[in-house]
Design an enzyme around this catalytic site. Structure first.
Site, PDB file in Angstrom:
ATOM      1  N   ASP A 172       0.842  -1.205   0.000  1.00 28.23           N
ATOM      2  CA  ASP A 172       0.000   0.000   0.000  1.00 28.23           C
ATOM      3  C   ASP A 172       0.872   1.248   0.000  1.00 28.23           C
ATOM      4  O   ASP A 172       0.623   2.219  -0.730  1.00 28.23           O
ATOM      5  CB  ASP A 172      -0.902   0.015   1.239  1.00 28.23           C
ATOM      6  CG  ASP A 172      -2.122  -0.872   1.098  1.00 28.23           C
ATOM      7  OD1 ASP A 172      -2.747  -0.852   0.027  1.00 28.23           O
ATOM      8  OD2 ASP A 172      -2.456  -1.575   2.059  1.00 28.23           O
ATOM      9  N   MET A 173       1.886   1.235   0.847  1.00 32.82           N
ATOM     10  CA  MET A 173       2.722   2.419   0.995  1.00 32.82           C
ATOM     11  C   MET A 173       3.560   2.668  -0.258  1.00 32.82           C
ATOM     12  O   MET A 173       3.699   3.821  -0.699  1.00 32.82           O
ATOM     13  CB  MET A 173       3.612   2.259   2.229  1.00 32.82           C
ATOM     14  CG  MET A 173       2.814   2.300   3.521  1.00 32.82           C
ATOM     15  SD  MET A 173       3.825   1.994   4.969  1.00 32.82           S
ATOM     16  CE  MET A 173       2.700   2.537   6.268  1.00 32.82           C
TER      17      MET A 173
END
Length: 372
Positions: A172-173
Site C-alpha cells: 500500500d505504501m
C-alpha cells in the site's frame, strides 16, 4: 520557508483503506489542500480498523495515521444533489485521486471522462489492484494479497522456509509513494502543456517494481530466492544479519566488505579470524556463512546488546539495535527529529510521526491538523 511546497494545490481524495489515503496524506503534509470525501454514514472502512479505536464510532489509530492534514466531508455520490456539489469542487481542483473497484467510478458519474469535461486541467489518478483490462482487473486487492502475489512474501520470513508478511502494509505504501511521484510529475507536465492527464497506478505492478533484483537474480541463476530471516542474499558480504546479545536483545551487524571485516575482527578482540582461510575474503565468508554465524553468535552472547553496538559503532563498524515501538518512543533521535505533537480539540495532545522525511532549506514541514 514562508509557503509549503504544494501550497495552493487542491486535491480531492476519494480513496479509502491505505494506499490512496497514504498518498493523499503525503500531499497534505507537503501543503496541499486535501478534501477527503467519505460516504455516509460509516465513512472510510479503516475508521474501525486497527488495534485501537478511539471512542465508539470515532476513528482508529490506523485511520488517523493515514489521514492527517486533510479536511473531511460526507457526500453520498449516488445522490444527485451531493453529486452536483461534488462537481462544483471538481471545477477548482488540481488533482482527483480514487481507488474504487473497476466500474464503480463510471456508475457514480465521477470517472475521468466525466470529470475531465468539467475540468480539463484535472490530474485524475486511479489506484487499482491490477492493470485495467488485464485478466485480474476485477479482482479485489489488499496489501496482504499483493505481498503474496508479487513474490515479496516468498522472500520474507524464516530460514526454515516459513513465509511472513512485512509488518506494515508495505505494498500500500509503495503504491502511495508511486502515486505521489506520478502526481508531482503530472503537475510539472501541466505547467508545461496546460492540460491535465489520466494516471493509473496498479498495486501489483508497484510491488513488482521493488522485486526487480530478485527477479533478475532468478533469471540469471535459475535459483529461486527464499526467506533468509535477517540475512541477505549471498551477494552481500557476511556477516550481514541480526545477532542475539547476552541480555537477549537483538542487534544488526553489516560487515559489507573485506576492509570492514578486518576492522571488525580487531574491534571484537578476535584478530585471528581475519586470516582464517574460511573467512579471509568475501567469497570465503559466503561459502562458510553458517559456520561463521555460529562462531560470532557465541562471541556476542558474552556482552549486552548496547555494549556491542557502542563498541562496533565507535570502531566504524555498521551496526544498530533492533528496536520495538517502546524502544523507539524512548529514543532521543526519534523524539527530537521524527515525532511531533499536535493538539486535537477532542483527543487532546496527539503524538505522531512528523511529516515526510524531507527538509526544505534544513526545515521539515509540520503536521497542521488531523480530523476525526
Amino acid at each position: 520557508m514562508s509557503k509549503t511546497p504544494l501550497d495552493g494545490v487542491r486535491v480531492i481524495d476519494l480513496t479509502h483503506s491505505a494506499a490512496g489515503p497514504f498518498a493523499t496524506s503525503i500531499l497534505g503534509d507537503l501543503g496541499a489542500d486535501v478534501v477527503k470525501v467519505e460516504s455516509p454514514p460509516e465513512g472510510d472502512m479503516t475508521r474501525t480498523w486497527g488495534g485501537h479505536v478511539i471512542k465508539d464510532g470515532g476513528a482508529s489509530t490506523y485511520y488517523l495515521a493515514m489521514n492527517r492534514n486533510k479536511r473531511v466531508i460526507r457526500f453520498d455520490l449516488k445522490n444527485e444533489s451531493d453529486r452536483s456539489r461534488f462537481y462544483e469542487m471538481v471545477r477548482d481542483a488540481d488533482v482527483l485521486i480514487e481507488n474504487y473497484r473497476s466500474g464503480v467510478a463510471e456508475r457514480l458519474g465521477i470517472d475521468y471522462d466525466t470529470v475531465s469535461k468539467i475540468n480539463p486541467r484535472i490530474i485524475y489518478v486511479s489506484i487499482k489492484g491490477f492493470i485495467p483490462g488485464s485478466e485480474y482487473e476485477d479482482y479485489p486487492a489488499f496489501d496482504v494479497v499483493i505481498q503474496g502475489m508479487s513474490g515479496l512474501m516468498s522472500v520474507t520470513g524464516c530460514e526454515d522456509g516459513t513465509f511472513v508478511k512485512v509488518g506494515v502494509p508495505i505494498t500500500d505504501m509503495v503504491t502511495g509513494f508511486f502515486s505521489v511521484i506520478a502526481i508531482l510529475s503530472a503537475l510539472r507536465v501541466r505547467d508545461r502543456e496546460g492540460k491535465g492527464i489520466r494516471i493509473t497506478v496498479p498495486m501489483l505492478d508497484s510491488a513488482l517494481y521493488i522485486m526487480g533484483m530478485h527477479l533478475l537474480y532468478y533469471f540469471f541463476t535459475g535459483n529461486v530466492p527464499r526467506p533468509l530471516g535477517t540475512k541477505y542474499m549471498s551477494v552481500v558480504a557476511p556477516p550481514y544479519q541480526a545477532f542475539r546479545a547476552r541480555d537477549g536483545k537483538m542487534f544488526i551487524l553489516a560487515v559489507g566488505n573485506d576492509k570492514i571485516w578486518r576492522m571488525f575482527c580487531k574491534a571484537i578482540g578476535r584478530p585471528e579470524l581475519t586470516d582464517d582461510p574460511r573467512f579471509r575474503t568475501n567469497p570465503d565468508r559466503v561459502k562458510n556463512q553458517d559456520e561463521l554465524e555460529k562462531i560470532l553468535q557465541g562471541i556476542f552472547l558474552t556482552r549486552d546488546r548496547d555494549d556491542w553496538v557502542s563498541l562496533l559503532l565507535s570502531n566504524g563498524i555498521p551496526a544498530g539495535p533492533i528496536y520495538n515501538m517502546a524502544d523507539l518512543a524512548r529514543d532521543n533521535y526519534v523524539n527530537r527529529y521524527v515525532l511531533a505533537e499536535i493538539r486535537h480539540p477532542e483527543l487532546g495532545v496527539v503524538r505522531l510521526v512528523r511529516n515526510p522525511p524531507i527538509r526544505f532549506n534544513g526545515e521539515p514541514t509540520d503536521v497542521r491538523f488531523i480530523e476525526y
